[in-house]
Scaffold this active site. Structure first.
Site, mmCIF file in Angstrom:
data_model
loop_
_atom_site.group_PDB
_atom_site.id
_atom_site.type_symbol
_atom_site.label_atom_id
_atom_site.label_comp_id
_atom_site.label_asym_id
_atom_site.label_seq_id
_atom_site.Cartn_x
_atom_site.Cartn_y
_atom_site.Cartn_z
ATOM 1 N N HIS A 1 4.508 37.142 -77.800
ATOM 2 C CA HIS A 1 5.812 37.769 -77.584
ATOM 3 C C HIS A 1 6.519 38.015 -78.917
ATOM 4 O O HIS A 1 7.728 38.078 -78.991
ATOM 5 C CB HIS A 1 6.674 36.904 -76.661
ATOM 6 C CG HIS A 1 5.916 36.421 -75.456
ATOM 7 N ND1 HIS A 1 5.322 35.183 -75.395
ATOM 8 C CD2 HIS A 1 5.603 37.059 -74.308
ATOM 9 C CE1 HIS A 1 4.693 35.048 -74.231
ATOM 10 N NE2 HIS A 1 4.836 36.177 -73.558
ATOM 11 N N HIS B 1 6.546 28.798 -78.675
ATOM 12 C CA HIS B 1 7.017 29.369 -77.414
ATOM 13 C C HIS B 1 6.025 29.088 -76.292
ATOM 14 O O HIS B 1 6.336 28.339 -75.364
ATOM 15 C CB HIS B 1 7.249 30.884 -77.560
ATOM 16 C CG HIS B 1 7.712 31.537 -76.302
ATOM 17 N ND1 HIS B 1 7.223 32.738 -75.869
ATOM 18 C CD2 HIS B 1 8.609 31.141 -75.377
ATOM 19 C CE1 HIS B 1 7.815 33.062 -74.723
ATOM 20 N NE2 HIS B 1 8.665 32.107 -74.412
HETATM 21 FE FE1 FES Z 1 4.631 33.194 -79.249
HETATM 22 FE FE2 FES Z 1 5.686 33.730 -76.870
HETATM 23 S S1 FES Z 1 3.861 32.656 -77.311
HETATM 24 S S2 FES Z 1 6.452 34.272 -78.839
#
Ligand code: FES
Length: 173
Positions: free
Chosen positions: A122, A103
Site C-alpha cells: 500500500h 502495516h
Molecule cells: Fe506496507 Fe500496507 S503492507 S503499506
C-alpha cells in the site's frame, strides 16, 4: 379442581427449583477459586547479539540481506555514505532495518535515489537516514531499526530493535 392441581404442581416445581438454585449457589461459594490467568508476555525482551556482516563487505547503497533476531525476521544491512541516526562504523553510516512493512508485513525494497524503503502493498515509504521514519502511506508506526555494534575486526552485530517487528507480540520468539 383440575386446574387448581396444575397450579399447585407448578408452584411445587417452582419452589423445588428455587431450593436447588440456592443449594447450587451455596456449593459454588465453597468451590476452590479459579486458577490465576497466565501472565501476558511483555514486549520488552532480551535480544541476542548476532553477527550480521562485516564492514569490508558493504558498499554504499547496496543493501545486504540479513535476518534478526531469528531467521523469520528478514532485514537489510545498509551503508548510506554519510553519518546518520543510529549509524555505526568509522563513517557512522551503517544501519540495519527490518524489511517487513509495519502495516501488513509486505517485503520492502530499497530505493537508492531517496534512501527510502518502499512497500509494494500500500505504498508506505520509510526514511533510512532518519531512523526508519515513515514519510508516506498506510503504516501507523515507523520502520523497525536494528541496533548495531562493530568490533575491532569490523564484524557487525545486531543487538536490539527499536520497534515491534511486524506480526509479533515480542521481538524474540
Ligand atoms: Fe506496507 Fe500496507 S503492507 S503499506
Amino acid at each position: 379442581m383440575k386446574c387448581n392441581r396444575l397450579v399447585d404442581a407448578g408452584r411445587r416445581q417452582f419452589l423445588r427449583g428455587g431450593v436447588l438454585g440456592v443449594a447450587g449457589v451455596a456449593a459454588a461459594s465453597v468451590l476452590p477459586a479459579a486458577p490465576a490467568k497466565a501472565e501476558i508476555a511483555l514486549a520488552r525482551v532480551a535480544y541476542p547479539s548476532n553477527r550480521v556482516g562485516n564492514l569490508k563487505d558493504l558498499k554504499v547503497d547496496e543493501p545486504v540481506d540479513i535476518a534478526y533476531p531469528d531467521d523469520n525476521s528478514p532485514g537489510i544491512l545498509l551503508k548510506l555514505g554519510k553519518p546518520v541516526e543510529g549509524g555505526v562504523g568509522p563513517d557512522g553510516d551503517v544501519v540495519a532495518y527490518s524489511v517487513l512493512c509495519p502495516h501488513k508485513g509486505f517485503p520492502l525494497s530499497y530505493h537508492a535515489a531517496d534512501k527510502t524503503l518502499n512497500c509494494p502493498g500500500h505504498y508506505s515509504r520509510f526514511d533510512t537516514e532518519n531512523g526508519g521514519q515513515q514519510v508516506w502511506g498506510h503504516a501507523t508506526q515507523n520502520l523497525t531499526q536494528f541496533e548495531l555494534r562493530v568490533d575491532d575486526a569490523g564484524d557487525i552485530f545486531a543487538e536490539g530493535a527499536d520497534e515491534l517487528i511486524y506480526g509479533r507480540l515480542s521481538n524474540v520468539l
